[in-house]
Design an enzyme around this catalytic site. Structure first.
Site, short mmCIF file in Angstrom:
data_model
loop_
_atom_site.label_atom_id
_atom_site.label_comp_id
_atom_site.label_asym_id
_atom_site.label_seq_id
_atom_site.Cartn_x
_atom_site.Cartn_y
_atom_site.Cartn_z
N HIS B 270 0.82 -1.22 0.00
CA HIS B 270 0.00 0.00 0.00
C HIS B 270 0.85 1.26 0.00
CE1 HIS B 270 -4.01 -1.80 0.38
NE2 HIS B 270 -3.41 -2.76 1.04
N ASP B 332 -0.82 -5.07 5.90
CA ASP B 332 -1.85 -5.88 5.23
C ASP B 332 -1.51 -6.05 3.75
OD1 ASP B 332 -2.26 -3.06 5.04
OD2 ASP B 332 -4.21 -3.45 4.09
N GLU B 333 -2.01 -7.12 3.19
CA GLU B 333 -2.04 -7.33 1.75
C GLU B 333 -0.68 -7.14 1.07
OE1 GLU B 333 -6.59 -6.39 0.56
OE2 GLU B 333 -5.36 -4.60 0.76
N VAL B 334 0.36 -7.67 1.69
CA VAL B 334 1.66 -7.67 1.00
C VAL B 334 1.51 -8.52 -0.26
CG1 VAL B 334 4.09 -8.34 1.15
CG2 VAL B 334 2.95 -7.30 3.13
#
Lengths: 566, 566
Positions: B270, B332-334
Site C-alpha cells: 500500500h 496488510d495485503e503484502v
C-alpha cells in the site's frame, strides 16, 4: 520521454471530452480552443421568452464559475503552451431552425404533452475562431443545446478552454421523452431548497421529469388551500409542509429548467396520514400485524362514496393547479387484509354489491375520469395493470417497479410504460433492513450502482411493434433511510446513469453498443464511459452538488487504469 | 381519553432517556427537571487544565444551543404544564474524587498508555432542585461525565429540561479502552475541517481513538518536514496535503476531546504513492495484472537496505512528533507476485540469503524496534500475525479485519486485539463494485447497518483467560467511494454502534443482554435501543453533523411501532 508523456496526456484529455448524456451524433477534433475574455451568448431571436433569457444567463455564469480542471494527472498543465496561441471563441449564437414554430417559454414546452415536446438541437463549435452556433426548433431545444455547450469547457488558471474543437453535433435529440427522478417527501421531509438543488442538477443532465411522490402513509406534507387540515394534522410539522406557494415555486423552477413535475398522490393505499385529519376515511388506521406493509397502517376506504368524493375533491384541488399533463394516482400495494378487517368497508361492499376487486376498479375509474375531465393523463404503479382485474383506459401510463421483467407483461396489455424497476433504478436499495432489530438486508439488495443502472435496456423483451409504448424511465429515491442530510450523495452521480440510458439510447455516437460497452470486454469503451462519469461528477461538485466519489481520485485522473479489464 | 394519551406520552418519553453509549450503571426517575436560566457548570478544582475549562465551555454552549425537542409525537408539548412547576437545577459541580491523582490536561490523559487512562466518573442529578454533581479521578473522566450530562436535556420553547430526574450514575467506566473510528485519507482526501467535525462527533459518544490511515498507494497527503518530497509529489495536490501544522492541529484537537490519534503509515504494501518521489524504493511501480490488488500497484522494496533505512527515517520523523503511545505500521495485503517480478528485490533477497518471508520478518522487526526506541507500541493488521511467519513481540497490537472469526486465532498467539472486522464494522461495504465496468457487489457486501454492528460480541470465541487481550474495537471507512461529500452520512449514526458495544459491554444497565436485546424477541429492548439511537442521531444533527435517517420520522417519533416484533 517528454513527448511520450505528452502524448499520453493528450490521449487522456481526449476521452475527457465529457458530455453527459452524450449526444446521439457527435464529432470532435483535438484542437485547443479558448473562450474569449469577452465571450458572449447571443440570442438571435425575436422576443425570446424570459425563462430562456434566464437560462442563458445561468449558462454564462456557469462558464465563468465552473472552473473545472481537466481530469488528467497534470490537470491540463500540458495545454498551457498551446493555449497561448489557441484561437479564441467570441460567441455562441442561439437561433431557431428554419420553419421552427413560434417560440414559447421553456416552462410551457417542458410541461406540454410528451409527444409535443421538441428537445432537438444542433451545435457547431468551430476550431478556427469563427463563432459557434446553436440551432433548435424550440426554447426547450435551445436549453438542451446550451446544456451540452456548458459541458465542453475546462479551466487552466482562468483560461476557459476545450481540447476537442471542432465540435459538431449535427442533430441531437432524446431517444425517450420521459427521463426522470422520483423523490419521496413523505417518509422524510425535504426543504424546498434541497428539491430545487436536485432539479438544477437534473437539468444539467437533460432530465425531463420530476416524479414527486409527495404524500404517503408516514406524513402528508402537501398543503392544499381547500383542504388545509390534511397538512395541518398530517405533516410532521408546520415547517415540514409544502405550502401551495412552495409547490408553485418548485413547479415553476422545474419547468423553467425543462422539467415537468408529475405529482403523485398515492391512493387508495399508502394513505394512513389522511387519518390524522380524516379518520372517517381511513380503514385499519394505525393497525398492526397483517394490515401493515410498513408502518403505519391505514388506507382510504375505497368502497365508501364519501371517501371517494373526498378523494376526488383532493385530487382535483391539487391537479388543477399544476401545469403538467400527467398526474400520478399511485395504486401500489393495496393491502387486502386491511379492507377484510374493516367492518365499514365490508358493509359498504355488501350494500354496493361489489367485490373488493370491483370496488378497486370503480375507484380507479372514478379518480382517473375525474383527472381526465381536467385534462390530466393518469399515471399508475404496475399493480394497477398486472395485479388487479381492472381495464385501464389506453391513455394510462404505468410505472414498472417490482421487477424489470414485468415490462413485457404491461406492454402485452398495450399500456404505455415508464421504466422504474427496483432491480436497476431504486437508489435506496442496499441500506440494510431498517425496522428496529432487523439485522437483514434491504428488500431490494444490493445497492444499485451507477454501472448497474447504466446497463438497463429499455427494450428488453419488448417487440418492435411495442416500442412506441416505452416513454422512458427514471431512478427513484424512497426515503426510509434518507433525508436532506444525504440527498445529494444518494442521487448523484448515480441518477445520471438513466439520463444517458434514456437520452442517448442503445448506441453511443462512436458506434459502441452502450450496454456491451460497459458490460463487455471493451476496455476503451469502459474507460470512456467511466471518464465521462467522473467528469460529470466533478462538474456537479463545482456547481454546488455533493455527489459521491465513484472511485479514488487517483482513478478519476486515470480512468484507463481503473477498469475491470486490466 | 386525555389521561390515556398523556400516559402513553410519558411511556414514550421514558425510553427517550437517550444516553449513548448508555452508562454501565444508571438509575433514572420520571420527574421533570429544568435547567435554571442562570444554570452554571462549576469547577471545584484547583488550577484546572485549560482544555478541561474549554470542554466545560463547549458543554455549556451545547446545553444552550442543542434545542432538541423530545422525539415523541407531540415533541414534548404534554410537559408544558408540568414544567411551569418543575424544580430548577442551578448548577452541576465538577469535582475530583477523594484520593484522585493530580489533574493533568485531558490531552495528556487521552494520549497516555491505554491502561493508564481513567475514564470513570459518577454523576448525580437530583430531582429536588439541589445541585448536581459530577466526580471523577481525572480530567478525562470529568469530560466523559460532562458528555453524559449533555445528553439528558431537551427543549420546549426555550425551556431546557429532562423527563428522567433524578439521574444516578454511581460509577460509569468503559468496558474497553480502545473505541475508535478509522478514516482513510489517501484514496480520497478530506479537509482538516471535516476531520475535526468527525472528531467532535466521536467525542460526543465517548470514543477514545482515531485511527488515521493517512497514506496508501493512491496518494501521500502526509506532509513531513524532513521528507517534503513525499507529499509534494505524492499528494493529489498541494491543497490535498496535511501540513505538519495541520497534523498537529488535528492531533491536539482530538486529544483535547479525549481522543488518541493512532496514525498509520501502511507498509511495506500500500505504498505506490512513495514511488512518485522515490521510484527507487518501489517495486512494480504502476504495474498491472497480478501485481495489483487495487490500482495503483507498487510497494516498498522490503529487501533493500536503502529502502528500509529510508522507511525508518520516515516513520521516525512522523511518529516522534505524535503524542500517542501507538503507531500503526500496516502490514496488510503484502503482494507477493509484485516482489517475485521485481528483479532488484530478487537480487537483494539472493544476496542477503533471506527468503521473502524472512525478509518480511526482518523488515517488521526493524521498523517495530525503531518505533519502540522512540516509545511507541507497534500496531499491525492481522496478516502480520496470521499469514506471515513472523514472531511479533508481545507488546504488538493486531487489528482483526478480514473476518471477525479470526480474532480467536490471534488470541491463541497471545497477541492483543482491536476488533475491526469487515463483516461488522466496515462502513464502506455495500456500495457496489467500483472498477469501471464492474457490475457486481462490493467485496464485503452487504452494507453494515447500525444494527449489525451493534450485535458484535467482542468476546466471541475468546476464552476467559484471553479476555485481557481484547483492547476494544472500531468502525472503519475506506474511501474508494467516499469523500467529504458523504463523510457524515457514511459515519453517522452508524459509527456510534461500536461506541456503545465497547463502552457499555455485554449488559445494558437495566440488565438486558445487549446483543439479545436487539437480535432476540424482546420488543421493549429493541424499542429502547432504537429510541436511543434516534435520539443520538437527532442530537448529532442539532450539533451540525449530517447523519442519515435510520427510519422515517414517523418511526423516529414512535420507535415502539417500528420494530420487527409487531
Amino acid at each position: 520521454m517528454f513527448m511520450h508523456i505528452s502524448f499520453l496526456v493528450l490521449l487522456c484529455s481526449h476521452f475527457a471530452a465529457a458530455l453527459w448524456p452524450i449526444p446521439r451524433t457527435l464529432q470532435t477534433g483535438n484542437t485547443l480552443l479558448k473562450l474569449a475574455s469577452d465571450f458572449d451568448l447571443k440570442l438571435n431571436l425575436d422576443g425570446p421568452p424570459q425563462d430562456l433569457v434566464d437560462a442563458v444567463a445561468r449558462a454564462k455564469s456557469q462558464l465563468q464559475n465552473d472552473k473545472l480542471q481537466l481530469l488528467v494527472p497534470d490537470r491540463g498543465e500540458s495545454n498551457r503552451n498551446g493555449l497561448t496561441t489557441a484561437k479564441s471563441l467570441a460567441s455562441l449564437t442561439l437561433s431557431l431552425k428554419t420553419d421552427a414554430p413560434a417560440l414559447r417559454p421553456i416552462a410551457t414546452e417542458a410541461t406540454d404533452d410528451l409527444h409535443a415536446r421538441d428537445e432537438s438541437y444542433s451545435l457547431f463549435v468551430p476550431s478556427d475562431g469563427s463563432q459557434a452556433a446553436l440551432f433548435a426548433n424550440s426554447s426547450l431545444g435551445l436549453l438542451r443545446g446550451l446544456t451540452t455547450f456548458g459541458q465542453l469547457w475546462y479551466d487552466l488558471d482562468g483560461t476557459t478552454y476545450t481540447t476537442v474543437a471542432p465540435v459538431t453535433i449535427s442533430h441531437d435529440l432524446p431517444a425517450y421523452p420521459y427521463r426522470g427522478v422520483m423523490l419521496d417527501t413523505s417518509r422524510n421531509f425535504f426543504p424546498v431548497s434541497d428539491i430545487k438543488r436536485a432539479l438544477d442538477a437534473m437539468s444539467w443532465v437533460k432530465m425531463s421529469t420530476f416524479h414527486w411522490h409527495i404524500t404517503d402513509s408516514q406524513s402528508w406534507p402537501l398543503g392544499i388551500a381547500e383542504f388545509p387540515e390534511l397538512a395541518q394534522k398530517g405533516a410532521y410539522s408546520s415547517e415540514e409542509t409544502f405550502t401551495p406557494d412552495d409547490i408553485q415555486s418548485i413547479v415553476t423552477f422545474a419547468a423553467q429548467r425543462g422539467i415537468d413535475v408529475v405529482m403523485e398522490i398515492d391512493n387508495p393505499g399508502h394513505t394512513a396520514s389522511v387519518g390524522s385529519s380524516h379518520p372517517e376515511h381511513v380503514a385499519c388506521f394505525e393497525g398492526t400485524g397483517r394490515t401493515v406493509g410498513e408502518p403505519p397502517a391505514g388506507q382510504l376506504r375505497l368502497a365508501s362514496d364519501a371517501t371517494l368524493n373526498f378523494t376526488l375533491g383532493v385530487l382535483t384541488a391539487v391537479a388543477s393547479k399544476l401545469p403538467s399533463k400527467f398526474f400520478h394516482t399511485g395504486g401500489d400495494e393495496v393491502n387486502v387484509p386491511c379492507y377484510d378487517q374493516d367492518q365499514q368497508t365490508q358493509q359498504e361492499l355488501h350494500s354496493s354489491g361489489r367485490t373488493l376487486e370491483q370496488a378497486i376498479g370503480h375507484w380507479v375509474d372514478a379518480t382517473h375520469d375525474k383527472l381526465r375531465s381536467i385534462g390530466k393523463t393518469p399515471v399508475v404503479w404496475e399493480e394497477m395493470v398486472l395485479e388487479h382485474n381492472i381495464t385501464l383506459k389506453n391513455d394510462t401510463v404505468a410505472l414498472v417497479w417490482i421487477s424489470s421483467q414485468h415490462a413485457a407483461s404491461i406492454a402485452a396489455k398495450n399500456v404505455r410504460i415508464v421504466h422504474a424497476p427496483a432491480d436497476y433504478f431504486y437508489l435506496d436499495c442496499g441500506g440494510g433492513g431498517w425496522l428496529g432489530g432487523d439485522l437483514g438486508n434491504s428488500w431490494c439488495d444490493p445497492f444499485k450502482s451507477w454501472q448497474k443502472a447504466y446497463t438497463f435496456d429499455p427494450l428488453a423483451n419488448i417487440s418492435a411493434q411495442q416500442h412506441s409504448l416505452i416513454l422512458g424511465g427514471q431512478q427513484l429515491l424512497w426515503t426510509e433511510q434518507s433525508g436532506p442530510e444525504n440527498l445529494d450523495p444518494m442521487l448523484w452521480p448515480r441518477a445520471a446513469s438513466s439520463a444517458e440510458v434514456f437520452w442517448t439510447g442503445p448506441t453511443l455516437p462512436d458506434g459502441t453498443d452502450r450496454v456491451a460497452g460497459i458490460a463487455g470486454n471493451n476496455h476503451t469503451a469502459k474507460t470512456n464511459v467511466l471518464a465521462r462519469m467522473h467528469d460529470l461528477r466533478a462538474r456537479l461538485e463545482k456547481r454546488g452538488i455533493r455527489p459521491i466519489n465513484i472511485q479514488p481520485k487517483w482513478c478519476q485522473l486515470r480512468p484507463d487504469k481503473c477498469t475491470n479489464q486490466l
